[in-house]
Design a protein around this motif. Sequence first.
Motif, short mmCIF file in Angstrom:
data_model
loop_
_atom_site.label_atom_id
_atom_site.label_comp_id
_atom_site.label_asym_id
_atom_site.label_seq_id
_atom_site.Cartn_x
_atom_site.Cartn_y
_atom_site.Cartn_z
N ALA A 195 0.83 -1.19 0.00
CA ALA A 195 0.00 0.00 0.00
C ALA A 195 0.87 1.25 0.00
N VAL A 196 0.34 2.32 -0.55
CA VAL A 196 1.04 3.60 -0.61
C VAL A 196 0.56 4.48 0.53
N ARG A 197 1.51 5.07 1.23
CA ARG A 197 1.19 5.97 2.33
C ARG A 197 1.37 7.41 1.86
N LEU A 198 0.29 8.18 1.90
CA LEU A 198 0.33 9.58 1.50
C LEU A 198 0.38 10.46 2.74
N THR A 199 1.23 11.47 2.69
CA THR A 199 1.28 12.44 3.78
C THR A 199 1.21 13.85 3.19
N TRP A 200 0.74 14.77 4.02
CA TRP A 200 0.69 16.18 3.64
C TRP A 200 1.23 16.99 4.80
N ARG A 201 2.17 17.88 4.48
CA ARG A 201 2.81 18.70 5.53
C ARG A 201 2.69 20.17 5.14
N PRO A 202 2.14 21.00 6.03
CA PRO A 202 2.01 22.42 5.71
C PRO A 202 3.35 23.05 5.33
N THR A 203 3.33 23.95 4.39
CA THR A 203 4.55 24.62 3.96
C THR A 203 5.25 25.27 5.14
N GLY A 204 6.54 24.98 5.29
CA GLY A 204 7.33 25.55 6.37
C GLY A 204 7.26 24.81 7.68
N ALA A 205 6.40 23.80 7.77
CA ALA A 205 6.25 23.06 9.02
C ALA A 205 7.27 21.91 9.08
N PRO A 206 7.65 21.49 10.29
CA PRO A 206 8.58 20.37 10.41
C PRO A 206 7.92 19.05 10.03
N GLU A 207 8.74 18.05 9.79
CA GLU A 207 8.23 16.72 9.40
C GLU A 207 7.28 16.15 10.44
N SER A 208 7.47 16.53 11.70
CA SER A 208 6.62 16.00 12.77
C SER A 208 5.16 16.43 12.60
N GLU A 209 4.90 17.45 11.79
CA GLU A 209 3.53 17.92 11.59
C GLU A 209 2.89 17.34 10.34
N ALA A 210 3.56 16.40 9.69
CA ALA A 210 2.99 15.75 8.51
C ALA A 210 1.78 14.92 8.91
N ARG A 211 0.74 14.99 8.11
CA ARG A 211 -0.51 14.27 8.37
C ARG A 211 -0.71 13.18 7.32
N VAL A 212 -1.15 12.01 7.77
CA VAL A 212 -1.45 10.92 6.85
C VAL A 212 -2.77 11.21 6.14
N MET A 213 -2.78 11.08 4.84
CA MET A 213 -3.95 11.35 4.02
C MET A 213 -4.60 10.06 3.53
N LYS A 214 -5.90 10.09 3.32
CA LYS A 214 -6.60 8.95 2.75
C LYS A 214 -6.50 8.93 1.22
N GLY A 215 -6.35 10.10 0.63
CA GLY A 215 -6.28 10.21 -0.82
C GLY A 215 -7.51 10.81 -1.44
N ASP A 216 -8.61 10.90 -0.69
CA ASP A 216 -9.82 11.47 -1.25
C ASP A 216 -10.05 12.92 -0.82
N GLU A 217 -9.06 13.49 -0.13
CA GLU A 217 -9.19 14.87 0.33
C GLU A 217 -9.20 15.83 -0.86
#
Length: 301
Positions: A195-217
């Motif tokens: 399975a593929v794991r998608l993450t989204w991290r706000p611009t300028g934020a550290p890696e610790s703030e990355a959020r796992v996405m489902k893909g349908d956002e």
Amino acid sequence: MTAPTLVLLAAGLGSRFGGPKQIAPIGPEGSALIDYAARDATSGGFGRLVLIVRGEIADAVEQHVQRHWPAGLRPEYVRQDLEPAAAAAIAAGRAKPLGTAHALVAAAAALGDGPFGVANADDLYGAAAFKQLAAHLAGAGGHALVAYRLANTLLGDRPVNRALCQVGPDGRLTGIAEGAVGRGDAGDDGDNDRAVRLTWRPTGAPESEARVMKGDEPVSMNLWGFTPEILPLLTDAFAAFSAGGRIAAGEELFLPSVLGRHLGPSGGLDVTVLVSDDHCLGVTHPDDVPLLQATLTGPAW
């Protein structure tokens, strides 16, 4: 009602791609991404086309259009000229042109008093999305954004930037934030596939703030619809941006950044979100080209 105008943003540098990808011969018979955008927009209900270009590539874009577009389809060109501070920042490798919000400020005199759409000249949106947006604008539906499902906007494995949308229960845009999308291996999903794991991290934020996405956002791919009332807001925002010295610092002003500050009852900006379940694809890096070519079934015309 007259068919709405479409503004095609074709002034990008294409730094990561290595040149102006909007006119690169990616498709059969030398078709470029801007050709597919123009074809799909006009077949989807847009009438007049306005192309935002840089001075350095204006002649090349115009020559490409003359060679590849039908004789009866000719756009109006608007140059997104650079202020001295911006030119110096670009020369120093610190910035791109002044950004998508400024592109509309530059085009204001060419837009008239009717509704208009905005799209990147280097993304494949598909005719269905343009038709959806054109119908909304022709029906006096007000400002709009055509959003796509996150997974339907990813082509290769490299990180890309996507603006994540927050949508209220009434279908209105309540927030939008730029961030980096990463793809990784999530392990066995139970069916012996990886399975593929998608993450989204706000611009300028550290890696610790990355959020796992489902893909349908829902995410923005910069396919907007506006009434002329948006132009004074963008003009004022760019004036403040310029006065604050941010051009000389090598920054650019993006549409989501401006619009996000004015959404909702307190900001006075009402944007309807039209969600598309189609794919929206483009190229960021040269190795994206063969992946995109595999999705093309023929030349633009």
